[in-house]
Design a protein around this motif. Structure first.
Motif, PDB file in Angstrom:
ATOM      1  N   THR A 119      39.039  52.240  42.051  1.00 39.92           N
ATOM      2  CA  THR A 119      39.880  52.608  42.473  1.00 39.92           C
ATOM      3  C   THR A 119      41.155  51.861  42.378  1.00 39.92           C
ATOM      4  O   THR A 119      40.480  50.203  42.413  1.00 39.92           O
ATOM      5  CB  THR A 119      40.363  53.472  43.936  1.00 39.92           C
ATOM      6  OG1 THR A 119      38.724  53.127  44.768  1.00 39.92           O
ATOM      7  CG2 THR A 119      39.176  54.800  44.203  1.00 39.92           C
ATOM      8  N   ARG A 156      37.539  57.282  56.828  1.00 40.47           N
ATOM      9  CA  ARG A 156      36.530  55.906  56.104  1.00 40.47           C
ATOM     10  C   ARG A 156      34.983  55.984  57.511  1.00 40.47           C
ATOM     11  O   ARG A 156      35.955  55.967  58.712  1.00 40.47           O
ATOM     12  CB  ARG A 156      36.993  54.821  55.980  1.00 40.47           C
ATOM     13  CG  ARG A 156      38.291  54.525  54.305  1.00 40.47           C
ATOM     14  CD  ARG A 156      38.407  53.270  54.314  1.00 40.47           C
ATOM     15  NE  ARG A 156      38.768  52.917  53.311  1.00 40.47           N
ATOM     16  CZ  ARG A 156      39.901  52.275  52.300  1.00 40.47           C
ATOM     17  NH1 ARG A 156      39.582  51.317  53.246  1.00 40.47           N
ATOM     18  NH2 ARG A 156      39.838  52.479  51.451  1.00 40.47           N
ATOM     19  N   TYR A 157      34.510  55.840  56.834  1.00 50.63           N
ATOM     20  CA  TYR A 157      33.315  55.957  57.741  1.00 50.63           C
ATOM     21  C   TYR A 157      32.198  54.477  57.887  1.00 50.63           C
ATOM     22  O   TYR A 157      32.636  53.937  57.150  1.00 50.63           O
ATOM     23  CB  TYR A 157      32.148  57.088  57.782  1.00 50.63           C
ATOM     24  CG  TYR A 157      32.798  58.917  57.639  1.00 50.63           C
ATOM     25  CD1 TYR A 157      32.924  59.364  58.906  1.00 50.63           C
ATOM     26  CD2 TYR A 157      32.805  59.120  56.834  1.00 50.63           C
ATOM     27  CE1 TYR A 157      33.396  60.765  58.805  1.00 50.63           C
ATOM     28  CE2 TYR A 157      33.932  60.098  56.630  1.00 50.63           C
ATOM     29  CZ  TYR A 157      34.167  61.145  57.762  1.00 50.63           C
ATOM     30  OH  TYR A 157      34.813  62.079  57.564  1.00 50.63           O
ATOM     31  N   HIS A 230      31.621  43.857  53.656  1.00 53.95           N
ATOM     32  CA  HIS A 230      30.166  45.042  52.767  1.00 53.95           C
ATOM     33  C   HIS A 230      31.014  45.357  51.377  1.00 53.95           C
ATOM     34  O   HIS A 230      30.347  45.396  50.552  1.00 53.95           O
ATOM     35  CB  HIS A 230      29.338  45.505  53.367  1.00 53.95           C
ATOM     36  CG  HIS A 230      27.727  44.663  54.218  1.00 53.95           C
ATOM     37  ND1 HIS A 230      27.468  45.491  55.332  1.00 53.95           N
ATOM     38  CD2 HIS A 230      27.354  43.716  54.072  1.00 53.95           C
ATOM     39  CE1 HIS A 230      26.354  44.579  55.472  1.00 53.95           C
ATOM     40  NE2 HIS A 230      26.642  43.588  55.107  1.00 53.95           N
ATOM     41  N   GLY A 231      31.846  46.252  52.134  1.00 55.64           N
ATOM     42  CA  GLY A 231      32.937  47.220  51.195  1.00 55.64           C
ATOM     43  C   GLY A 231      33.470  46.202  50.258  1.00 55.64           C
ATOM     44  O   GLY A 231      34.532  47.231  49.543  1.00 55.64           O
ATOM     45  N   ILE A 232      33.617  45.036  50.017  1.00 59.36           N
ATOM     46  CA  ILE A 232      34.487  44.673  49.846  1.00 59.36           C
ATOM     47  C   ILE A 232      34.154  43.226  48.615  1.00 59.36           C
ATOM     48  O   ILE A 232      34.100  43.503  47.368  1.00 59.36           O
ATOM     49  CB  ILE A 232      35.714  43.688  50.156  1.00 59.36           C
ATOM     50  CG1 ILE A 232      36.606  45.052  50.706  1.00 59.36           C
ATOM     51  CG2 ILE A 232      36.963  43.350  48.987  1.00 59.36           C
ATOM     52  CD1 ILE A 232      37.892  44.266  52.063  1.00 59.36           C
ATOM     53  N   ALA A 234      30.255  42.719  49.161  1.00 66.80           N
ATOM     54  CA  ALA A 234      28.668  42.735  49.400  1.00 66.80           C
ATOM     55  C   ALA A 234      28.343  41.550  49.890  1.00 66.80           C
ATOM     56  O   ALA A 234      27.437  41.353  50.090  1.00 66.80           O
ATOM     57  CB  ALA A 234      28.441  43.017  47.896  1.00 66.80           C
ATOM     58  N   PHE A 402      36.188  58.897  52.189  1.00 69.42           N
ATOM     59  CA  PHE A 402      36.064  57.345  51.044  1.00 69.42           C
ATOM     60  C   PHE A 402      34.409  57.799  50.973  1.00 69.42           C
ATOM     61  O   PHE A 402      33.702  57.362  49.961  1.00 69.42           O
ATOM     62  CB  PHE A 402      36.991  56.613  51.295  1.00 69.42           C
ATOM     63  CG  PHE A 402      37.329  55.922  50.062  1.00 69.42           C
ATOM     64  CD1 PHE A 402      37.861  55.917  48.799  1.00 69.42           C
ATOM     65  CD2 PHE A 402      36.498  54.331  50.077  1.00 69.42           C
ATOM     66  CE1 PHE A 402      37.728  54.786  47.912  1.00 69.42           C
ATOM     67  CE2 PHE A 402      36.020  53.736  49.112  1.00 69.42           C
ATOM     68  CZ  PHE A 402      37.276  54.312  47.684  1.00 69.42           C
ATOM     69  N   GLY A 403      34.841  57.489  52.180  1.00 68.24           N
ATOM     70  CA  GLY A 403      33.640  57.328  51.996  1.00 68.24           C
ATOM     71  C   GLY A 403      32.254  56.022  53.615  1.00 68.24           C
ATOM     72  O   GLY A 403      33.285  56.662  54.576  1.00 68.24           O
ATOM     73  N   TYR A 404      31.379  55.879  53.578  1.00 70.40           N
ATOM     74  CA  TYR A 404      30.945  54.981  54.478  1.00 70.40           C
ATOM     75  C   TYR A 404      30.382  53.723  54.126  1.00 70.40           C
ATOM     76  O   TYR A 404      29.465  53.439  53.353  1.00 70.40           O
ATOM     77  CB  TYR A 404      29.972  56.460  55.835  1.00 70.40           C
ATOM     78  CG  TYR A 404      28.874  55.991  54.993  1.00 70.40           C
ATOM     79  CD1 TYR A 404      27.698  55.448  55.228  1.00 70.40           C
ATOM     80  CD2 TYR A 404      27.983  57.360  54.138  1.00 70.40           C
ATOM     81  CE1 TYR A 404      26.437  55.404  55.181  1.00 70.40           C
ATOM     82  CE2 TYR A 404      27.269  57.743  53.844  1.00 70.40           C
ATOM     83  CZ  TYR A 404      26.261  56.651  54.487  1.00 70.40           C
ATOM     84  OH  TYR A 404      24.757  56.698  54.023  1.00 70.40           O
ATOM     85  N   LEU A 405      30.500  53.078  54.969  1.00 67.01           N
ATOM     86  CA  LEU A 405      29.917  51.306  54.823  1.00 67.01           C
ATOM     87  C   LEU A 405      28.471  50.841  56.020  1.00 67.01           C
ATOM     88  O   LEU A 405      28.890  52.180  56.947  1.00 67.01           O
ATOM     89  CB  LEU A 405      31.127  50.392  55.014  1.00 67.01           C
ATOM     90  CG  LEU A 405      31.891  50.258  54.224  1.00 67.01           C
ATOM     91  CD1 LEU A 405      32.970  49.448  54.158  1.00 67.01           C
ATOM     92  CD2 LEU A 405      31.071  49.625  52.542  1.00 67.01           C
ATOM     93  N   LEU A 420      24.926  48.698  51.274  1.00 63.70           N
ATOM     94  CA  LEU A 420      25.656  48.271  51.852  1.00 63.70           C
ATOM     95  C   LEU A 420      26.562  49.918  52.209  1.00 63.70           C
ATOM     96  O   LEU A 420      27.436  49.405  52.961  1.00 63.70           O
ATOM     97  CB  LEU A 420      26.508  48.244  50.791  1.00 63.70           C
ATOM     98  CG  LEU A 420      26.162  46.289  49.759  1.00 63.70           C
ATOM     99  CD1 LEU A 420      25.795  45.906  48.569  1.00 63.70           C
ATOM    100  CD2 LEU A 420      25.240  45.645  51.438  1.00 63.70           C
ATOM    101  N   GLY A 421      27.167  50.852  50.654  1.00 61.22           N
ATOM    102  CA  GLY A 421      27.867  51.642  51.447  1.00 61.22           C
ATOM    103  C   GLY A 421      27.331  52.819  50.008  1.00 61.22           C
ATOM    104  O   GLY A 421      26.748  52.664  49.268  1.00 61.22           O
ATOM    105  N   ILE A 423      29.957  55.825  48.305  1.00 63.40           N
ATOM    106  CA  ILE A 423      31.054  56.293  48.225  1.00 63.40           C
ATOM    107  C   ILE A 423      30.868  57.299  48.094  1.00 63.40           C
ATOM    108  O   ILE A 423      30.680  58.116  47.281  1.00 63.40           O
ATOM    109  CB  ILE A 423      32.208  55.866  47.065  1.00 63.40           C
ATOM    110  CG1 ILE A 423      31.885  54.449  47.177  1.00 63.40           C
ATOM    111  CG2 ILE A 423      33.327  56.226  46.622  1.00 63.40           C
ATOM    112  CD1 ILE A 423      32.530  53.540  46.018  1.00 63.40           C
ATOM    113  N   MET A 443      25.833  52.138  46.917  1.00 59.86           N
ATOM    114  CA  MET A 443      25.461  50.989  46.470  1.00 59.86           C
ATOM    115  C   MET A 443      24.621  50.146  47.362  1.00 59.86           C
ATOM    116  O   MET A 443      24.589  50.188  48.792  1.00 59.86           O
ATOM    117  CB  MET A 443      27.156  50.204  46.703  1.00 59.86           C
ATOM    118  CG  MET A 443      28.029  50.610  45.779  1.00 59.86           C
ATOM    119  SD  MET A 443      28.829  49.813  44.618  1.00 59.86           S
ATOM    120  CE  MET A 443      30.470  50.144  44.790  1.00 59.86           C
ATOM    121  N   ASN A 530      43.331  44.117  41.078  1.00 59.99           N
ATOM    122  CA  ASN A 530      44.343  43.894  41.390  1.00 59.99           C
ATOM    123  C   ASN A 530      44.447  42.101  41.187  1.00 59.99           C
ATOM    124  O   ASN A 530      45.607  41.402  40.564  1.00 59.99           O
ATOM    125  CB  ASN A 530      45.259  44.233  42.609  1.00 59.99           C
ATOM    126  CG  ASN A 530      45.932  46.150  41.994  1.00 59.99           C
ATOM    127  OD1 ASN A 530      45.364  45.534  41.327  1.00 59.99           O
ATOM    128  ND2 ASN A 530      45.939  46.401  43.237  1.00 59.99           N
TER     129      ASN A 530
END
Ligand SMILES: C=Cc1c2[nH]c(c1C)Cc1[nH]c(c(CCC(=O)O)c1C)Cc1[nH]c(c(C)c1CCC(=O)O)Cc1[nH]c(c(C)c1C=C)C2
Length: 567
Positions: A119, A156-157, A230-232, A234, A402-405, A420-421, A423, A443, A530
Motif C-alpha cells: 500500500t 490497528r492492533y 517492527h511494522g516499518i 522489521a 489493517f492488522g496487528y503488530l 513481527l505482525g 496484515i 511477517m 514513496n
C-alpha cells in the motif's frame, strides 16, 4: 583510527522566494485547489525548466538496479534531460525489485498475493511526488483506494498480554484505550514528558529505544514503539537511530527542550520539502482531488502495476536502454576523462558521465574501490519471511482493521516463531481479489534473525505462519492458497550514527569519485516506496543539471526549517 565525521555545513538558499500553504493535516473536506500554494514563478515553472537544470546536461548516465528507485530515476531523468543517453542495468532477469504481485488464477476467481510493499500513503510530501509520477504514467484509473473512514484506515492492533489491543483512532477512543494493558502508564508518561531534562548538547544521536525511554518511559517504548518499528523496519529499536528515524521529534527535543513543547508550538518542516510539496501539489491537483478522502491505496493488479508500467514507459516512451541479467563488478573513476567505468558491463560504451546506484548501501560499497565509502558497509539489511494465506471463509480473523503488530516485549512462548505482525489484506484492500474470502499476510523474522545460522524453508514458513494465526487468532482451518517468500536483506537498518556516516560518505565520494557516483534508494532517506520515488527524483534532478553530487547532500548540509503553514 577512523577519521572524525564532518559536521553538517551551512546550507545556502538560492531559489526560494515565497512559500506554500501545506497539505499537511489535510482532512479531505476541502478541495485541494484551496491549498494550492502561491509559490514563486521560479518554482512554479517547475523543475523541468529550472534555470540550473540545463547548465551542463550529461551525455550518458548508467543507473544500477531496476527496482522502483532505478525505474523512477530512469523515467525522471529521461524527462528532465531528454538529450542524455540512459542505460539501466539490472542483475536479475526481471524488473521491480522487492515489488512483486502474483495473480493466482483459481476456479473461484483470481487472488493477488503481494510479496513486498502493498500500500501507499498519499498525504506526505513524498506521497505527492509519487502521485505526480502516477499521473504521468496515466495510472489513475488503476488505483484502488481505501477511504479514511474505513476500518482498515482506522483500526490497528497490538498483540500484547495474549490478546489484540486496539489502538485509538479518535479522542473518545483514546480514553477507552487507556484501560488496555499495552497503554498502561501512558497518561503520566505523556503528561510528564515536558518536564524531563533535554539531552546533553554533545549527543548527536542515540538509539530509538534510549531516546523514547528517556522521554516516555520504558513501558510505552517497549510495548508500543517497538511494535511500530517492527511494522516499518522489521528492526530492533535498540539499534535503530533516533536522529534518522524520528528526525523531527529528535530535533524538537534539542531545539525546544521536549517533544511536547515542539508539538505545542509552531509546526515546522524542512524548506526543501515545503517547496517540493508546492510544486508537485499544484501539478498533481486533479489526482489529489480524486484521492481527497483516501487513507491508503494500491492498484487493481497490485503494486507491481506501477513498476511494470514504468518498465514499459522507460523502454518505449523514453528510449532508455534496459539490460537485465547484467551483474556489475565494480566502478572505476577516471580523473582525466571525468567518467565512471562500469566493470562487468560488457559493452564498448561502458564509461558514463554519471552512475546512479540504487543498489543497497552494502552492495554499492562492494563496487567502489576500498577506502572510498567504507561507512556504507555499516548499513545492513534484515531478512523477512512473508507468508500469504487465503481462506475461503470471510471474516476469519474476528477483527476488522489493517492488522496487528507484535512488540519486542512479548515473551517468547507467546510468539515462538518471532512473528513481527499480521496484515489483514482483505480488510486493507477489499476490492483486489475476485475470489471472496479472507486474505492475510504473516511477517516473520526481521531483526530476530540477525544472528540466525539457518533460515526457514518456504514450507517451514507456511507452517510457522499457520501456528501464529492459531495461537493469536484461534484460526484452526487450513488455508485454500498459500505462498511464502524469504526476502533476504530486504529492509536496510539505519543504525545509530546513520546521519554522520552518510555525511562522511558524501565527503568521500565527492573527493574520490569526483561527485560522479550518485546514491539513491531505501538505504538512505527512508525505506518506504514513496521515499524511494523521492530519492530517485532528487538523484535524477541533480544529475540532469550535470553538477557533481552524491544525493547525500541533505545529510552533509544544515537543514532550513520553516513553519508548515507559512502562506
Ligand atoms: C510486520 C511487519 C511489517 C509490516 N509492514 C512492513 C513490515 C516490515 C513494511 C512497511 N510498512 C510500512 C513501511 C513504510 C512505508 C511505505 O511507504 O511502504 C514499510 C517498509 C508502513 C507502515 N506500516 C505500519 C505503520 C505504522 C507504517 C508507517 C506509516 C503508515 O503507513 O501508517 C503498521 C503495520 N505494518 C504492518 C502491520 C501488520 C502494521 C499494523 C498493524 C506490516
Amino acid at each position: 583510527m577512523k577519521p572524525p565525521i564532518p559536521r553538517r555545513r551551512p546550507f545556502r538558499l538560492h531559489h526560494a522566494h515565497s512559500f506554500t500553504r501545506s497539505f499537511w493535516g489535510h482532512k479531505g473536506d476541502e478541495p485541494v485547489e484551496s491549498l494550492i500554494p502561491q509559490i514563486s514563478e521560479e518554482w512554479h515553472r517547475g523543475v523541468e525548466q529550472h534555470p540550473d537544470l540545463h547548465r551542463d546536461p550529461p551525455k550518458s548516465v548508467a543507473i544500477l538496479g531496476a527496482g522502483v528507485t532505478g525505474l523512477t530515476a530512469a523515467y525522471q531523468l529521461a524527462h528532465f534531460s531528454p538529450e542524455t543517453s540512459i542505460t539501466l542495468l539490472e542483475a536479475s532477469p526481471r524488473t521491480g525489485g522487492w515489488i512483486r504481485s502474483l495473480k493466482i488464477p483459481t476456479s473461484k476467481g483470481s487472488i493477488t498475493f503481494e510479496t513486498g510493499p502493498r500500500t501507499l500513503r498519499p498525504w506526505t510530501v513524498n506521497g505527492i511526488i509519487t502521485l505526480n509520477l502516477i499521473s504521468h504514467l496515466s495510472l489513475q484509473s488503476q488505483i484502488l483506494s481505501v477511504p479514511k473512514t474505513s476500518p482498515a484506515a482506522k483500526n490497528r492492533y497490538i498483540y500484547f498480554d495474549k490478546r489484540l489491543n486496539e489502538l485509538p483512532s479518535s479522542v473518545q477512543g483514546a480514553f477507552k484505550a487507556l484501560q488496555l494493558p499495552v497503554l498502561k502508564g501512558a497518561v503520566p508518561s505523556v503528561l510528564t514528558e515536558i518536564f524531563r531534562r533535554r539531552r546533553a548538547k554533545d549527543v548527536e544521536d542515540e538509539s530509538v529505544e534510549s531516546f523514547l525511554t528517556r522521554r516516555l518511559g520504558a513501558n510505552l517504548t517497549n510495548n508500543l514503539a517497538s511494535a511500530v518499528f517492527h511494522g516499518i523496519y522489521a528492526g530492533d529499536i535498540a539499534n535503530l537511530s533516533a536522529d534518522a528515524l524520528l528526525h523531527t521529534i529528535y530535533r524538537n527535543e534539542r531545539v525546544y527542550g521536549s517533544i511536547t513543547r515542539g508539538m505545542l508550538g509552531v509546526q515546522e518542516m524542512i524548506l526543501e520539502d515545503k517547496l517540493l510539496e508546492g510544486v508537485y501539489g499544484s501539478r498533481t491537483a486533479p489526482l489529489l482531488n480524486q484521492l481527497r478522502k483516501t487513507s491508503i491505496y494500491s492498484f487493481k493488479g497490485g503494486m507491481e502495476t506501477l513498476t511494470k508500467r514504468m518498465e514499459e514507459a522507460v523502454k518505449e516512451e523514453c528510449d532508455v536502454t534496459l539490460k537485465t541479467g547484467v551483474k556489475v563488478d565494480g566502478l572505476e573513476y577516471n580523473q582525466e576523462t571525468n567518467e565512471v567505468k562500469v566493470l562487468g558491463y560488457d559493452s564498448p560504451n561502458n564509461s558514463f558521465d554519471f552512475v546512479i546506484s540504487t543498489l543497497p548501501a552494502w552492495s554499492t560499497a562492494n563496487l567502489l574501490p576500498p577506502g572510498t565509502s567504507d561507512a556504507l558497509f555499516e548499513t545492513t539489511g534484515v531478512t523477512v519471511m512473508v507468508v500469504n494465506l487465503f481462506y475461503d471463509k470471510p471474516n476469519m480473523t474476528g477483527y476488522s482493521g489493517f492488522g496487528y503488530l507484535i512488540p519486542k516485549s512479548v515473551p517468547l512462548e507467546q510468539n515462538p516463531h518471532r512473528a513481527l505482525g499480521v496484515i489483514f489484506d482483505s480488510d486493507a484492500m477489499p476490492e483486489q481479489d475476485e475470489r471472496k474470502g479472507t486474505k492475510v499476510t504473516v511477517m516473520l523474522g526481521g531483526h530476530w534473525w540477525d544472528n540466525a545460522t539457518s533460515l526457514p524453508s518456504q514450507e517451514d514458513g507456511i507452517k510457522m505462519a499457520k501456528e501464529v494465526l492459531l495461537q493469536h487468532l484461534g484460526i484452526t482451518e487450513d488455508p485454500a492458497e498459500t505462498m511464502a517468500s524469504l526476502q533476504v536483506d530486504c529492509i536496510p537498518q539505519y543504525g545509530v550514527g546513520h546521519a554522520g556516516r552518510l555525511r562522511q560518505v558524501h565527503e568521500d565520494l565527492m573527493d574520490k569519485m569526483g561527485g560522479k557516483v550518485v546514491l539513491a534508494g531505501s538505504s538512505y532517506g527512508g525505506v518506504g516506496l514513496n521515499d524511494c520515488v523521492r530519492s530517485a527524483r532528487d538523484a535524477a534532478f541533480g544529475v540532469a543539471a550535470g553538477r557533481p553530487m552524491t544525493n547525500l547532500e541533505r545529510w552533509a548540509f544544515e537543514e532550513v526549517w520553516i513553519p508548515k503553514d507559512m502562506p
